[in-house]
Structure formats: structure tokens, C-alpha cells
Design a protein around this motif. Structure first.
Motif, PDB file in Angstrom:
ATOM      1  N   TRP A   1      -0.473   8.583 -12.421  1.00 48.91           N
ATOM      2  CA  TRP A   1       0.001   9.645 -11.557  1.00 48.91           C
ATOM      3  C   TRP A   1       0.217   8.904 -10.263  1.00 48.91           C
ATOM      4  N   PHE A   2       1.297   9.380  -9.619  1.00 48.47           N
ATOM      5  CA  PHE A   2       1.773   8.794  -8.201  1.00 48.47           C
ATOM      6  C   PHE A   2       1.850   9.933  -7.510  1.00 48.47           C
ATOM      7  N   CYS A   3       1.385   9.763  -6.103  1.00 51.94           N
ATOM      8  CA  CYS A   3       1.533  10.751  -5.083  1.00 51.94           C
ATOM      9  C   CYS A   3       3.025  11.052  -4.490  1.00 51.94           C
ATOM     10  N   SER A   4       3.764   9.885  -4.675  1.00 49.08           N
ATOM     11  CA  SER A   4       5.087  10.195  -3.964  1.00 49.08           C
ATOM     12  C   SER A   4       6.127   9.127  -4.840  1.00 49.08           C
ATOM     13  N   ALA A   5       7.345   9.678  -4.492  1.00 39.53           N
ATOM     14  CA  ALA A   5       8.285   8.573  -5.369  1.00 39.53           C
ATOM     15  C   ALA A   5       8.394   7.170  -4.892  1.00 39.53           C
ATOM     16  N   ASP A   6       7.898   7.039  -3.710  1.00 40.40           N
ATOM     17  CA  ASP A   6       7.919   5.591  -3.074  1.00 40.40           C
ATOM     18  C   ASP A   6       6.758   4.812  -3.982  1.00 40.40           C
ATOM     19  N   CYS A   7       5.664   5.316  -4.253  1.00 38.74           N
ATOM     20  CA  CYS A   7       4.582   4.788  -4.671  1.00 38.74           C
ATOM     21  C   CYS A   7       5.131   4.465  -6.172  1.00 38.74           C
ATOM     22  N   LYS A   8       5.611   5.426  -6.829  1.00 35.77           N
ATOM     23  CA  LYS A   8       6.171   5.189  -8.299  1.00 35.77           C
ATOM     24  C   LYS A   8       7.155   4.175  -8.399  1.00 35.77           C
ATOM     25  N   TRP A   9       8.035   3.975  -7.209  1.00 32.45           N
ATOM     26  CA  TRP A   9       9.133   2.821  -7.161  1.00 32.45           C
ATOM     27  C   TRP A   9       8.243   1.692  -7.092  1.00 32.45           C
ATOM     28  N   ILE A  10       7.277   1.420  -6.133  1.00 28.60           N
ATOM     29  CA  ILE A  10       6.529   0.336  -5.788  1.00 28.60           C
ATOM     30  C   ILE A  10       6.202  -0.359  -7.164  1.00 28.60           C
ATOM     31  N   HIS A  11       5.411   0.777  -7.708  1.00 32.69           N
ATOM     32  CA  HIS A  11       4.497   0.350  -9.067  1.00 32.69           C
ATOM     33  C   HIS A  11       5.594  -0.188 -10.205  1.00 32.69           C
ATOM     34  N   SER A  12       6.629   0.619 -10.207  1.00 34.95           N
ATOM     35  CA  SER A  12       7.667   0.181 -11.198  1.00 34.95           C
ATOM     36  C   SER A  12       8.020  -1.311 -11.125  1.00 34.95           C
ATOM     37  N   ILE A  13       8.413  -1.678  -9.877  1.00 33.67           N
ATOM     38  CA  ILE A  13       8.856  -2.665  -9.488  1.00 33.67           C
ATOM     39  C   ILE A  13       8.042  -3.855  -9.713  1.00 33.67           C
TER      40      ILE A  13
END
Length: 489
Positions: A256-268
Motif C-alpha cells: 500500500w502506498f500513501c501517494s502516487a509519487d511513492c507508488k511511482w518511486i517504488h515501481s522504478i
């Protein structure tokens, strides 16, 4: 640091102490309770104050320079505290000291004769003549091609053996009364147990939004706390809904990610882990050629890559074992006071020590012809802050530009993520390098407390200065790089 010297069972009250530097005795005193009764002022002072009274406050290493009357430094006495410790099967837990996993382990018994290595599924740790019971290893984690029966010491014990031998020859120890061949520790005490040195503990705040530390674990509801799998910040489910960040009906399965930015960072980051080692362009190697007088066609293969110990493969663990060896080569073990465990391996392998979760740490490495020569541990707390708690370069490669290349790769990655600030703990001897060469500045106390309260897992060490530096903006060279899922060098 070294607090058990003054605890019950530590250095006996009445022990004569003196401060030595360059083989010369300065101030003297007596150990009483939790301090030193200083002869110059007849006051009970701390070791740091005693060092200042001796006129050597700039050393900032009182335990290395305060000696007993038979030539034992307070630091060496602290090592003897470790040396007297006994671990049980339950405490060793049958896990590799490097990767913290179980399985087929090698343990080493240091005896008066040659050491013996034995392989078995789970083995207790055997007493040694040196530090603690020598840790157990997987053969690949200890970089052992086979199990041999000749003399061998792990990096951890070898470093402590060298330090113990040096203590006997120290000019200060001899001036303080050290006699070669005697057992000075036995003269002071019949034996001590327990440990020193600890991580500082940050104030716990359950929710980054409301800053309240109340939470509910009985059932899912507004006061249930959920942690972002990238920035590791904690949120009340109810606060998330009130702020319009997320409307959770139950705890989500998986990440679970608190923001789209965190999800994007984790994906990269995942893409980088899967991409493996990246060969660096010739333009990135200019500093190596300049510092080492290399020819343009030197033919060295320099690559950098990102690893994550928590999800590492067998191949990755072989590289991470080299990282652990480099850190042990360059640093003293970072010991947790409660468990007696060295914190360097769990930091590299993403373990968990007493609630201090290292699972979000990544390891950036620089390899030369497939050998790890420089490494750094990083963690990205979203786009506000990233931390850089450990970094080191292999002996023989230091001062030749390798760490500069790795550091540039890390900063470019953080800039790609739009991270604002990079923070790190710096020991006294490393602080000038970080401030003068890399442009870091000390973090004001108020700001540091705010960082600790918002990034609960941030790593801070005792007797270090916390430094920070703004991360430069990412320079987009072309649209292909702007649209890429992985930052290009």
C-alpha cells in the motif's frame, strides 16, 4: 557508548584512571559509581569532561585515551565485556550472521590450535579465545569456496584480534603500566558481561497527518494505523479519509502506498533491481582516468547497480556479502546493546532488530571487473527526504575516485525521483570530507527532531553529526529520458 564500564559488574569502584596521549600522562582520577572523581577539581565528572580537563577535548574519544593503572583503556575494557559474554542456542537462533537467514551454516571454533570449520543444518555458536562466540555463516556469505580445516578468521573476529594485539603495543598502554604477557583484564575483574553502543531512539508518532500516537489493533477502524511501503510513514485510516488521500474499508492485501509519487518511486526501484548492473559511459569514468593516470583504452569494466537485501537472490547475496566485508573493513561493528548483534549485516540484508526495520534499505554498489569496490546504503522516504547511513570503499580503491562515481549515481537517481534532501550521520573523522568535499551541512536540532518525527525509521547513531544537502534538480537531456521508467545515466 561504553556505559557498562560504569554499571554494576563493570569496572570496580576505586580503580585508578589517568588520561594518556602520545605516551604522556595528563590528569588522573578514580572511578566512582557512574563517573570519574577528578583529582584536579575533586568533582565527579563524565569521561568526556575528564578528557576536557586533561586538555584534549578535541580528541572526543575519552574511552580510547583513559587508562587504568595497569594499562587497559576503557575502550579495551568494553571489548572485554563483549569477550565475557555467553550466547545460548536460542539467542543464536541458527541464523547466518551476514544475511540473517537459516539453512546450512558454517561455524568456526577458534581454539589454541588451528580453527575448525564444521557444516551442519543448524549449529550453536562455539566459544572463542577472542571476542564473542564467532558468528555462523553460510559458506557463500562468508565467501568460502569450500569448508577447509586450516586457520581462518571471519572479518569480524580478525578486526578485533588486530585491535587486541595493537592494544598490547600501544605507547599509551605501556606508559600507563601495561606489562607484556600479563592478563590486565583479569587483574581488574573476574569477568564482565553485556554490551555497549546503541542506536538513538526516535520519538514515536503513529500518524503523520494528525501527529497523534494513539492507535487501535483490536479491529479495523479510523484509529487503525497503516504504513506506506515506500516512505514508511504511518497514517490513521480515519485521517487518510478526512484528507481525501484514501478511503480504506479494510487493510489492503499486498503493498500500500500513501501517494502516487511513492507508488511511482517504488515501481522504478523495482525496475532497477530487475535491470541488474548498468555499465557506466566513458564520460562517467573521467575522474578515474584523471586520478589513476589510466589510458583511454584501459579496459576496466565499471558498473553500478541497486540491490535490496530483503528480497535478494542467491547471486545478490554473494554481492551483499562483499558489501558486509567492506563495511566491516572500514567500520567498527555497530552493536545493538540489547541483543549483542552487529547491526551492519541486518542493515545490508534488510533485517529487523527490536522494531528497527531495515527492510526499506537499498544497497547501491560499484563494481570493477565484477568485484564490489564501493557501496552505500540508501532509503527513500518519499520525495522529501532520503537517507544515506553507511558508505565505504574497499581498501586499495580509496581516494581513487570510485566512491565519487557511486555517489554521483546515487544523487542522479534521487534527483530523478525529485527527492529534496539527502541526510546522513557522519563520524568526527568523516565530517570534514562530507562538508568540505561534498557540500553537506549540519542539520539544526529543531529540524532534525522534525525529521525524526516524520521519518520514524531514520537511522541515527550516537556520537555522530547529522548532515544534510539539497539534492540538485534532475536535468532532462531529451524526451526519451523524461518518459523512461528507469533513469538514464
Amino acid at each position: 557508548m561504553h556505559k557498562l564500564v560504569f554499571d554494576d559488574g563493570g569496572l570496580p569502584d576505586g580503580t585508578k584512571l589517568a588520561y594518556y596521549a602520545h605516551g604522556e600522562k595528563f590528569y588522573a582520577g578514580i572511578k566512582i559509581g557512574s563517573g570519574i572523581l577528578c583529582h584536579c577539581c575533586d568533582l565527579l565528572v563524565s569521561p568526556s569532561q575528564f578528557e576536557a580537563h586533561a586538555g584534549w577535548a578535541s580528541h572526543r574519544k575519552p574511552y580510547m585515551y583513559i587508562y587504568t593503572s595497569n594499562g587497559v583503556s576503557l575502550h579495551e575494557f568494553t571489548v572485554s565485556v563483549l569477550k565475557g559474554g555467553k550466547r545460548s542456542i536460542k539467542e543464536s537462533d541458527g541464523r547466518c550472521i551476514v544475511c540473517a537467514r537459516g539453512g546450512e551454516l558454517v561455524f568456526v571454533m577458534h581454539a589454541q590450535g588451528p580453527s575448525t570449520k564444521i557444516r551442519a543444518p543448524i549449529l550453536t555458536l562455539i566459544d572463542t579465545t577472542f571476542l564473542l562466540e564467532c558468528p555462523s555463516y553460510h559458506a557463500e556469505c562468508a565467501s568460502l569456496s569450500s569448508v577447509r580445516c586450516n586457520k581462518w578468521y571471519c572479518t569480524y573476529c580478525e578486526k578485533m584480534i588486530r585491535r587486541e594485539r595493537h592494544a598490547e603495543r600501544s605507547v599509551n598502554a605501556v606508559a600507563a603500566g601495561r606489562v607484556h604477557g600479563d592478563d590486565p583484564i583479569a587483574q581488574l575483574t573476574g569477568g564482565a558481561t553485556s554490551m555497549v553502543q546503541d542506536l538513538e531512539e526516535a520519538e514515536v508518532i503513529a500518524c503523520i497527518i494528525c501527529r497523534c500516537h494513539d492507535f487501535s489493533t483490536s479491529s479495523f477502524g479510523p484509529r487503525t494505523v497503516i504504513v506506506c511501503d515506500q516512505c514508511e510513514k504511518e497514517h490513521h485510516v480515519g485521517c487518510l479519509k478526512e484528507c481525501g488521500m484514501d478511503d480504506l474499508k479494510e487493510l489492503p492485501e499486498g503493498k500500500w502506498f500513501c501517494s502516487a509519487d511513492c507508488k511511482w518511486i517504488h515501481s522504478i526501484l523495482q525496475n532497477l533491481l530487475n535491470a541488474g548492473a548498468e555499465e557506466l559511459p566513458d564520460s562517467s569514468l573521467d575522474i578515474l582516468k584523471k586520478k589513476n593516470n589510466m589510458a583511454a583504452d584501459a579496459g576496466i569494466d565499471v558498473r553500478w547497480r541497486l540491490l535490496r537485501g530483503k528480497d535478494s537472490s542467491r547471486e545478490d547475496r554473494a554481492l551483499l556479502s562483499q558489501v558486509v566485508a567492506i563495511f566491516h573493513e572500514c567500520f567498527d561493528p555497530i552493536i545493538d546493546s540489547e541483543t549483542g548483534n552487529d547491526l551492519i549485516p541486518p542493515m545490508v540484508y534488510g533485517g529487523n532488530i527490536r522494531g528497527q526495520d531495515f527492510g526499506g534499505l537499498y544497497c547501491a554498489i560499484l563494481t570493477v571487473n565484477s568485484i564490489v569496490v564501493s557501496a552505500g546504503i540508501i532509503r527513500i522516504f518519499g520525495q522529501d527526504i532520503a537517507e544515506f547511513p553507511l558508505a565505504a570503499t574497499r581498501t586499495g580503491y580509496q581516494g581513487k575516485g570510485y566512491f565519487q562515481i557511486l555517489y554521483d549515481c546515487i544523487v542522479k537517481l534521487l534527483a530523478f525521483f525529485h527527492v529534496k534532501t539527502l541526510v546522513l550521520p557522519a563520524a568526527d573523522n568523516a565530517k570534514p570530507m562530507w562538508t568540505n568535499k561534498f557540500g553537506f551541512k549540519e542539520i539544526p536540532e529543531v529540524q532534525l527532531e522534525n525529521y525524526k518525527q516524520t521519518c520514524l525509521q531514520m537511522i541515527t547513531f550516537d556520537r555522530t553529526s547529522m548532515l544534510q544537502k539539497p539534492v540538485p534538480n534532475c536535468r532532462i537531456i531529451n524526451q526519451e529520458q523524461a518518459d523512461s521508467d528507469v533513469p538514464l545515466q
